[in-house]
Design a protein around this motif. Structure first.
Motif, mmCIF file in Angstrom:
data_model
loop_
_atom_site.group_PDB
_atom_site.id
_atom_site.type_symbol
_atom_site.label_atom_id
_atom_site.label_comp_id
_atom_site.label_asym_id
_atom_site.label_seq_id
_atom_site.Cartn_x
_atom_site.Cartn_y
_atom_site.Cartn_z
ATOM 1 N N LEU A 2 0.826 -1.209 0.000
ATOM 2 C CA LEU A 2 0.000 0.000 0.000
ATOM 3 C C LEU A 2 0.858 1.256 0.000
ATOM 4 C CD1 LEU A 2 -2.749 -1.205 2.478
ATOM 5 C CD2 LEU A 2 -3.012 -0.850 0.015
ATOM 6 N N ALA A 3 2.007 1.205 0.668
ATOM 7 C CA ALA A 3 2.930 2.338 0.625
ATOM 8 C C ALA A 3 3.496 2.509 -0.780
ATOM 9 C CB ALA A 3 4.062 2.134 1.635
ATOM 10 N N LEU A 4 3.775 1.394 -1.435
ATOM 11 C CA LEU A 4 4.244 1.435 -2.825
ATOM 12 C C LEU A 4 3.185 2.059 -3.720
ATOM 13 C CD1 LEU A 4 6.664 0.413 -4.577
ATOM 14 C CD2 LEU A 4 5.334 -1.669 -4.945
ATOM 15 N N LEU A 5 1.935 1.673 -3.516
ATOM 16 C CA LEU A 5 0.820 2.232 -4.276
ATOM 17 C C LEU A 5 0.716 3.736 -4.066
ATOM 18 C CD1 LEU A 5 -1.933 2.329 -5.756
ATOM 19 C CD2 LEU A 5 -2.988 1.526 -3.620
ATOM 20 N N LEU A 6 0.748 4.173 -2.820
ATOM 21 C CA LEU A 6 0.595 5.596 -2.544
ATOM 22 C C LEU A 6 1.756 6.396 -3.120
ATOM 23 C CD1 LEU A 6 -0.819 7.985 -1.288
ATOM 24 C CD2 LEU A 6 0.161 7.341 0.933
#
Length: 329
Positions: free
Chosen positions: A215-219
């Motif tokens: 999710l951090a990669l996505l953001l």
């Protein structure tokens, strides 16, 4: 014999000075080669020293910035520097239910797919029944209301409107199931190897999973989209008049509301997204800045209820204070 001796002496008188002159000339024009190991050793042995004044001094490497994420309420967490690397993590690759953090992907895909953010979209009556039954969070739009794509983006992220996400899915791909295929393709492109989406909202499903690392990669990737960034960092937004809201409606960011009094040390909150289901716990993705740099924090699995507890906010404040102190050291 006398004449021979005279001839010999005359020859030596001529040859010997020439030979000596050649020797002196050779020694004057060919000094010892300093690169020769024997010559260098002889020079140093005689008290000479090598000239190192032109060599750069080796300054020590600065210590890598790290932030301790232990002791949080959240079971999982990760802190990134945008454009840098991971500064701290705890259980970052553990499988979680992403809850409404899912909506970051939904809005990114809409930002990438729609050329005209002012295009009209009508929310069908059939979208609302399942969302009401699941007690999903809503932005405040009604069945049959015609809004713009822009309204849906802000409605999806700021108040976490599930009806906005469902409308985006149907508008782009005809159904939420088909839209989930688009979500999973994009997740693979972003390297989200431990993520699988089955809906656009994050409502509980055993097959709808991710990790805080993913999710951090996505953001981090989504923030490269100017449209996504504008929405993600907004504190409030007012729609234009619609067929069912003649004065429009105003939506506010749940993150800015929750964290308005939080002590972040020297950090500034720039934007964020909340998430919650009973199975996922309290989840939070935030963007904060200091001294021109930006940082992403994603946490999940904090105990509590979405409308009464703030364990995830407490975690974010604690981590950003730790980061602030680390930046000062």
């Amino acid at each position: 014999m006398g004449s021979f001796l005279v001839t010999f002496l005359i020859t030596m008188a001529v040859v010997l000075p020439c030979a000596l002159g050649v020797g002196f000339y050779w020694r004057a024009t060919h000094p010892a080669d300093s690169t020769d190991p024997a010559s260098a050793a002889q020079s140093l042995g005689a008290g000479g020293s090598a000239d190192t004044s032109s060599e750069p001094e080796n300054s020590p490497e600065p210590a890598a910035l790290t932030v301790d994420l232990s002791g949080l309420n959240s079971r999982e967490g990760i802190l990134l520097e945008r454009g840098g690397g991971t500064l701290g993590e705890v259980n970052a690759d553990e499988t979680i239910y992403p809850a409404s953090l899912t909506k970051m992907m939904t809005v990114l895909l809409a930002a990438e797919a729609f050329d005209n953010l002012d295009a009209p979209v009508t929310l069908g009556d059939d979208l609302f029944g399942p969302l009401w039954a699941a007690n999903a969070s809503m932005a405040g739009f009604e069945p049959g209301e015609t809004v713009t794509v822009r309204d849906l983006l802000y409605g999806a992220l700021l108040p976490s409107g599930a009806e906005c996400c469902a409308a985006i899915a149907v508008e782009l791909d005809g159904s939420e199931e088909a839209f989930a295929l688009r979500m999973n393709r994009r997740a693979q492109e972003l390297g989200m190897e431990n993520t699988h989406f089955v809906n656009a909202t994050g409502l509980q499903d055993a097959q709808h999973v991710s990790t805080v690392g993913d999710l951090a990669l996505l953001l981090d990737a989504a923030l490269d989209s100017p449209t996504f960034r504008e929405v993600f960092t907004a504190q409030r937004y007012s729609t234009q008049p619609t067929n069912l809201h003649p004065d429009g409606i105003t939506v506010s960011s749940s993150v800015f509301s929750l964290m308005q009094d939080a002590d972040l040390g020297g950090m500034t909150l720039l934007g964020g997204k909340t998430g919650f289901t009973d199975e996922a716990g309290l989840c939070l993705a935030t963007l904060a800045g200091a001294d021109g740099e930006e940082y992403i924090l994603v946490t999940a699995g904090a105990p509590g209820q979405s409308h009464t507890d703030t364990a995830h906010v407490q975690d974010a404040a604690a981590v950003y204070r730790r980061l602030s102190r680390a930046l000062e050291d």
